[in-house]
Every structure is written in structure tokens, then in C-alpha cells.
Write a protein that holds these residues in place. Structure first.
Motif, PDB file in Angstrom:
ATOM      1  N   SER A 185       9.383  -3.405   4.142  1.00 20.76           N
ATOM      2  CA  SER A 185       9.979  -4.371   3.222  1.00 20.76           C
ATOM      3  C   SER A 185      11.190  -3.750   2.527  1.00 20.76           C
ATOM      4  O   SER A 185      11.319  -2.528   2.442  1.00 20.76           O
ATOM      5  CB  SER A 185       8.957  -4.801   2.163  1.00 20.76           C
ATOM      6  N   LYS A 186      12.052  -4.605   2.018  1.00 23.48           N
ATOM      7  CA  LYS A 186      13.184  -4.111   1.232  1.00 23.48           C
ATOM      8  C   LYS A 186      12.680  -3.384  -0.018  1.00 23.48           C
ATOM      9  O   LYS A 186      13.278  -2.401  -0.452  1.00 23.48           O
ATOM     10  CB  LYS A 186      14.105  -5.271   0.859  1.00 23.48           C
ATOM     11  N   ALA A 187      11.581  -3.877  -0.568  1.00 24.87           N
ATOM     12  CA  ALA A 187      11.009  -3.238  -1.762  1.00 24.87           C
ATOM     13  C   ALA A 187      10.581  -1.803  -1.448  1.00 24.87           C
ATOM     14  O   ALA A 187      10.740  -0.904  -2.288  1.00 24.87           O
ATOM     15  CB  ALA A 187       9.820  -4.051  -2.264  1.00 24.87           C
ATOM     16  N   LEU A 188      10.037  -1.575  -0.245  1.00 25.92           N
ATOM     17  CA  LEU A 188       9.621  -0.227   0.154  1.00 25.92           C
ATOM     18  C   LEU A 188      10.841   0.690   0.275  1.00 25.92           C
ATOM     19  O   LEU A 188      10.837   1.820  -0.237  1.00 25.92           O
ATOM     20  CB  LEU A 188       8.861  -0.272   1.480  1.00 25.92           C
ATOM     21  N   ILE A 189      11.880   0.209   0.940  1.00 29.20           N
ATOM     22  CA  ILE A 189      13.102   1.007   1.093  1.00 29.20           C
ATOM     23  C   ILE A 189      13.688   1.342  -0.275  1.00 29.20           C
ATOM     24  O   ILE A 189      14.080   2.480  -0.539  1.00 29.20           O
ATOM     25  CB  ILE A 189      14.132   0.264   1.957  1.00 29.20           C
ATOM     26  N   GLU A 190      13.737   0.344  -1.129  1.00 24.93           N
ATOM     27  CA  GLU A 190      14.293   0.560  -2.474  1.00 24.93           C
ATOM     28  C   GLU A 190      13.445   1.549  -3.276  1.00 24.93           C
ATOM     29  O   GLU A 190      13.984   2.333  -4.070  1.00 24.93           O
ATOM     30  CB  GLU A 190      14.405  -0.786  -3.200  1.00 24.93           C
ATOM     31  N   LYS A 191      12.124   1.527  -3.077  1.00 28.60           N
ATOM     32  CA  LYS A 191      11.247   2.477  -3.762  1.00 28.60           C
ATOM     33  C   LYS A 191      11.527   3.903  -3.292  1.00 28.60           C
ATOM     34  O   LYS A 191      11.576   4.846  -4.104  1.00 28.60           O
ATOM     35  CB  LYS A 191       9.776   2.114  -3.524  1.00 28.60           C
TER      36      LYS A 191
ATOM     37  N   GLY B  63       0.801  -1.221   0.000  1.00 27.32           N
ATOM     38  CA  GLY B  63       0.000   0.000   0.000  1.00 27.32           C
ATOM     39  C   GLY B  63       0.833   1.271   0.000  1.00 27.32           C
ATOM     40  O   GLY B  63       0.526   2.226  -0.718  1.00 27.32           O
ATOM     41  N   LEU B  64       1.916   1.286   0.799  1.00 28.97           N
ATOM     42  CA  LEU B  64       2.728   2.492   0.874  1.00 28.97           C
ATOM     43  C   LEU B  64       3.485   2.731  -0.433  1.00 28.97           C
ATOM     44  O   LEU B  64       3.677   3.878  -0.848  1.00 28.97           O
ATOM     45  CB  LEU B  64       3.702   2.392   2.052  1.00 28.97           C
ATOM     46  N   ILE B  65       3.897   1.663  -1.075  1.00 26.45           N
ATOM     47  CA  ILE B  65       4.550   1.800  -2.390  1.00 26.45           C
ATOM     48  C   ILE B  65       3.557   2.401  -3.395  1.00 26.45           C
ATOM     49  O   ILE B  65       3.913   3.287  -4.185  1.00 26.45           O
ATOM     50  CB  ILE B  65       5.074   0.440  -2.880  1.00 26.45           C
ATOM     51  N   LYS B  66       2.305   1.943  -3.364  1.00 27.32           N
ATOM     52  CA  LYS B  66       1.276   2.492  -4.259  1.00 27.32           C
ATOM     53  C   LYS B  66       1.050   3.975  -3.978  1.00 27.32           C
ATOM     54  O   LYS B  66       0.874   4.774  -4.912  1.00 27.32           O
ATOM     55  CB  LYS B  66      -0.037   1.718  -4.090  1.00 27.32           C
ATOM     56  N   LEU B  67       1.058   4.333  -2.690  1.00 26.96           N
ATOM     57  CA  LEU B  67       0.861   5.740  -2.331  1.00 26.96           C
ATOM     58  C   LEU B  67       2.025   6.592  -2.841  1.00 26.96           C
ATOM     59  O   LEU B  67       1.813   7.686  -3.396  1.00 26.96           O
ATOM     60  CB  LEU B  67       0.723   5.885  -0.810  1.00 26.96           C
ATOM     61  N   ILE B  68       3.241   6.102  -2.661  1.00 24.46           N
ATOM     62  CA  ILE B  68       4.423   6.826  -3.150  1.00 24.46           C
ATOM     63  C   ILE B  68       4.308   7.081  -4.657  1.00 24.46           C
ATOM     64  O   ILE B  68       4.555   8.185  -5.142  1.00 24.46           O
ATOM     65  CB  ILE B  68       5.716   6.050  -2.817  1.00 24.46           C
ATOM     66  N   LYS B  69       3.907   6.059  -5.397  1.00 23.86           N
ATOM     67  CA  LYS B  69       3.761   6.197  -6.855  1.00 23.86           C
ATOM     68  C   LYS B  69       2.706   7.250  -7.201  1.00 23.86           C
ATOM     69  O   LYS B  69       2.882   8.032  -8.151  1.00 23.86           O
ATOM     70  CB  LYS B  69       3.389   4.850  -7.474  1.00 23.86           C
ATOM     71  N   ALA B  70       1.621   7.278  -6.432  1.00 23.79           N
ATOM     72  CA  ALA B  70       0.558   8.256  -6.694  1.00 23.79           C
ATOM     73  C   ALA B  70       1.037   9.675  -6.391  1.00 23.79           C
ATOM     74  O   ALA B  70       0.734  10.611  -7.137  1.00 23.79           O
ATOM     75  CB  ALA B  70      -0.682   7.922  -5.861  1.00 23.79           C
TER      76      ALA B  70
END
Length: 436
Positions: free
Chosen positions: A232-238, A204-211
Motif C-alpha cells: 500500500s502507499k501507506a506502507l511505503i510512506e511508513k 500488519g507490516l506497518i504495525k510490525l515496523i512500529k514495534a
């Protein structure tokens, strides 16, 4: 026009709630002198003992200062947590309400009735809000409540379980604020990295960042209150890859010893934490903020010493230290307690280590060039202009004192490239080079 005095205590999540109330009370004139106010509101904090004491003292102080026929209203976390006791024990207060009715504060005052809804208030597209303290920066609350089970924390008992705002609601608020000149945003919640977990979405937070990245007008953004097990590592990387979100990582660790992490119900271990921290630190111009609790039940000398050594060795930029507070409705309440004398002794030891760590963080900035937003006259008086590193959160991370400008008069709210020339008593001295 009637006059209003509002005092917001505790965290910036409380500040957002206070700003919601100000939005509902737009027919009042804000004043800085409680003795002149027709309505006085205290938005209380009920997190730990010291915050509870502060809240009660402020309430009693305002009662002594207020004029005849004024209305004293108490709201917020302390009221939600101890509503039955405080309604009885505070006859000085005229009206009481909790954490579910910030958008009804105008009705509460008009009808002169107490109101305690069962649910926690969550912003939506219709929420009115008056931003305070800055014309360029705003805190954006993305969720309420918490699903974590930390042994020391009572927040879930009075804030409830996680409830996330929709991405549409958040973007709508951002669009409105951008049209008013705001360009710097801090996203907050009790457990920000669990955003939309309640909707079954782990990203969800990754989606928010993209928006947020798609919006024109957002120059900088950061995320506060990351929880180790929902990061998650994916969140940090984003975040690292983002051109909008700065590499600001605020993740309260609370401890580093494996046994203590288990007792504190943190759901993680030292190895996992170090992996996350090293990934965060690998980012360009990364800024790491954390917090630790000293004296939690079962913390022995060896575990405390491990924490001290960890703080000495790891390069944090900012660290908050709290002495353990025994709180009702928590798992740690009934555990064997560490004596207060030992807690205070450990606090004195660790605070010296933290001071050394902070001095090191400030010192390493000397010689670097940073993007700085002008915030006004400095705490050091008229000889300096105050600024904030664009990476930093508002107020809590420090102040940059600009004593020289190579680009003319500096304007409030504008961003300048500044060279850090000196570190002095946890403040940075800088020269403004050019407007950005």
C-alpha cells in the motif's frame, strides 16, 4: 564431539531454516570439510529447474566425499515437493525430511527415521537458531507460505498458504539477537507485504515496523520481497518516514506489459506499478531492487521489447533476470511454451541492458558519502577492506572496497562514514572518513 557439515541452497528464507537446524544441533561441531563430518545435511531448493538440478548434484557430490558410517540427511523444498520420487531415486541418502520439521532435526537423526509433517514449520519464541555469515546482520523470517496465484510459481503447492508469526514472537527474537550484538536486520517471507493478512489485518507490516522502531539497538532494517498487490502507499510512506527502516524497496515485478501481467496472474497493471515505483523513488537515498522473468508463455517480441525499454528508462539499482522455467503444479505449465532458443536469445539481449543499468547505478554513487558497515577482507584480497552500504541487503547488492582510512584501523562490524571515490566493474572504491 561429533562433526556436522550443512549446505544450505537457494534463498535466504532457506538459510533461516538451516540456522534453525543448527540451533537444534548445538551438540555438534561445525566443519567445513564434508569428508570429516559424521552428519551431512543438505537443505535443498525446489523453486525452478536449475535449482533442482543443483540440489541433486550437491547431494550426489557429498555422498561421494563422505566417510564411512556418516549420515547424509536431505531436507527442504525439493524434498517436500518431490518426496515420493526422491526417496525412491536417491538410495545414497540415509534420511529424508521436508519443510515442516526443522525443529525436529535432532530427533530425526537420533531416531534415524524420515519425517514429513503436513504443515510448514513456523518459528516461535522457543525456536533455537544459530546465525551464520555475520556477527551484525540477521535475516528475520516473519511468515511462511503464500496466498498469491502467480502462473509460474509452484511455491504455494509445497509451502502452503500464508501463515504469519506473531509480532510478539518476532520482537522476542530481535531482542535476543540485539543482546548478542546484532543491529542490522532484513525481514523476509515469500510475500512479506501480506504479513498478518491471514489474521485479517491489512496493516500488519506497518504495525510490525512500529514495534521494531521501539527497540533500542536496531540501527538499520529493510524489508525484502514486497508483492505489488499487497503493498500500500501507506506502507511505503511508513518506510520512508521511519528512522530505523532504510529506504530499500525490493519488489519483483516479473514483467511490465499489461497483457503479460494478466497472463502471469500478477493482479496489477503497468500504471499501478509505476505509481508505486515513483513513490518509492521519491524517497531520500532510495534503493530499488526488482526482478523479471523472460520467456513466459505467450510473451511475444513486442512485449519483450517493451520490457527492455522499461529497464532502459527506469532507474533501478539492482535487477535480477530469470529465464522462464516450466514447473509442474503451476497454471503456466499447460500453456503454449516459448521455445528455449528464443528464451536464451532474449536473455542475452536483456542481460546486456541490465548490465548497463547496473553500471549506471554504481556510477551515480561516486562522490557520495555513505554509512558503511565493515564486513571483513574483500573479495579483491588483502589490499582492500570490505564494507556494505547500510542501506543494502547482505551480499546480494554488492561490495564496497575501502582502500584508505582517515580514522585509523577499521574494525569488523563497526559503522563508518565513507566517501565513494570510484566505481570499477560493479564495485565501489571508498575512503573511510570517520567512525559513527
Amino acid at each position: 564431539m561429533p562433526k556436522l557439515y550443512l549446505q544450505s541452497l537457494g534463498c535466504n528464507k532457506n538459510l533461516v531454516d538451516s540456522e534453525i537446524m543448527l540451533g537444534r544441533l548445538e551438540n555438534y561441531e561445525l566443519c567445513d570439510e564434508p569428508q570429516n563430518a559424521d552428519v551431512l545435511i543438505v537443505n535443498t531448493c525446489g523453486f525452478i529447474k536449475s535449482a533442482k538440478i543443483e540440489s541433486v548434484n550437491v547431494i550426489l557430490s557429498l555422498h561421494e566425499q563422505r566417510k564411512d558410517n556418516s549420515v547424509l540427511v536431505v531436507t527442504g523444498c525439493l524434498m517436500q515437493r518431490y518426496k515420493d520420487e526422491l526417496v525412491k531415486e536417491l538410495p545414497e541418502v540415509d534420511l529424508f525430511t521436508g519443510v515442516g520439521d526443522y525443529d525436529k532435526i535432532d530427533e530425526i537423526i537420533f531416531k534415524k527415521v524420515n519425517l514429513f509433517s503436513n504443515s510448514t514449520y513456523l518459528q516461535n519464541e522457543q525456536s533455537k537458531r544459530l546465525i551464520t555469515g555475520s556477527k551484525t546482520h540477521a535475516f528475520i523470517k516473519i511468515a511462511e507460505g503464500c496466498n498469491q496465484n502467480c502462473s509460474f510459481c509452484a511455491i504455494p503447492s509445497f509451502k502452503g498458504r500464508l501463515k504469519s508469526r506473531s509480532i510478539k514472537s518476532i520482537i522476542s527474537e530481535l531482542e535476543s539477537l540485539i543482546t548478542k550484538g546484532y543491529f542490522d536486520f532484513s525481514f523476509i517471507a515469500q510475500d512479506t507485504s501480506s504479513y498478518l493478512f491471514d489474521e485479517g489485518q491489512k496493516d500488519g507490516l506497518i504495525k510490525l515496523i512500529k514495534a521494531v522502531e521501539k527497540l533500542e539497538g536496531v540501527k538499520s532494517a529493510r524489508i525484502l520481497y514486497l508483492y505489488p498487490t499487497s503493498v500500500s502507499k501507506a506502507l511505503i510512506e511508513k518506510i520512508i518516514a521511519s528512522k530505523v527502516f532504510v529506504n530499500y524497496f525490493d519488489m519483483p515485478l516479473q514483467h511490465i506489459n499489461d497483457d503479460m501481467l494478466k497472463i502471469m496472474k500478477r493482479g496489477t497493471n503497468k500504471k499501478a506499478l509505476l505509481e508505486l515505483l515513483k513513490l518509492m523513488r521519491s524517497a531520500k537515498d532510495s534503493f530499488l531492487r526488482t526482478g523479471f522473468i523472460v520467456g513466459h508463455p505467450h510473451e511475444n517480441e513486442a512485449e519483450f521489447n517493451e520490457l527492455c525499454e522499461f529497464i532502459k528508462e527506469f532507474d533501478f539499482d539492482r535487477i535480477s533476470i530469470f529465464g522462464y522455467s516450466k514447473e509442474e503444479d503451476t497454471r503456466a505449465f499447460s500453456l503454449p511454451q516459448v521455445p528455449s532458443k528464443i528464451i536464451n536469445k532474449r536473455l542475452k539481449i536483456i542481460e546486456k541492458i541490465v548490465d548497463q543499468s547496473l553500471e549506471k547505478s554504481f556510477a551515480k554513487e561516486v562522490g557520495k558519502t555513505r554509512q558503511v558497515v565493515i564486513t571483513g577482507q574483500s573479495s579483491e584480497g588483502e589490499f582492500f577492506i570490505a564494507g556494505k552500504d547500510l542501506r543494502w541487503d547482505r551480499e546480494i547488492d554488492g561490495e564496497i572496497l575501502i582502500n584508505e582510512s582517515l580514522c585509523g584501523k577499521l574494525e569488523l562490524g563497526k559503522i563508518y562514514e565513507c566517501k565513494i571515490t570510484q566505481s570499477l566493474d560493479k564495485k565501489l572504491i571508498a575512503t573511510a572518513l570517520k567512525e559513527l
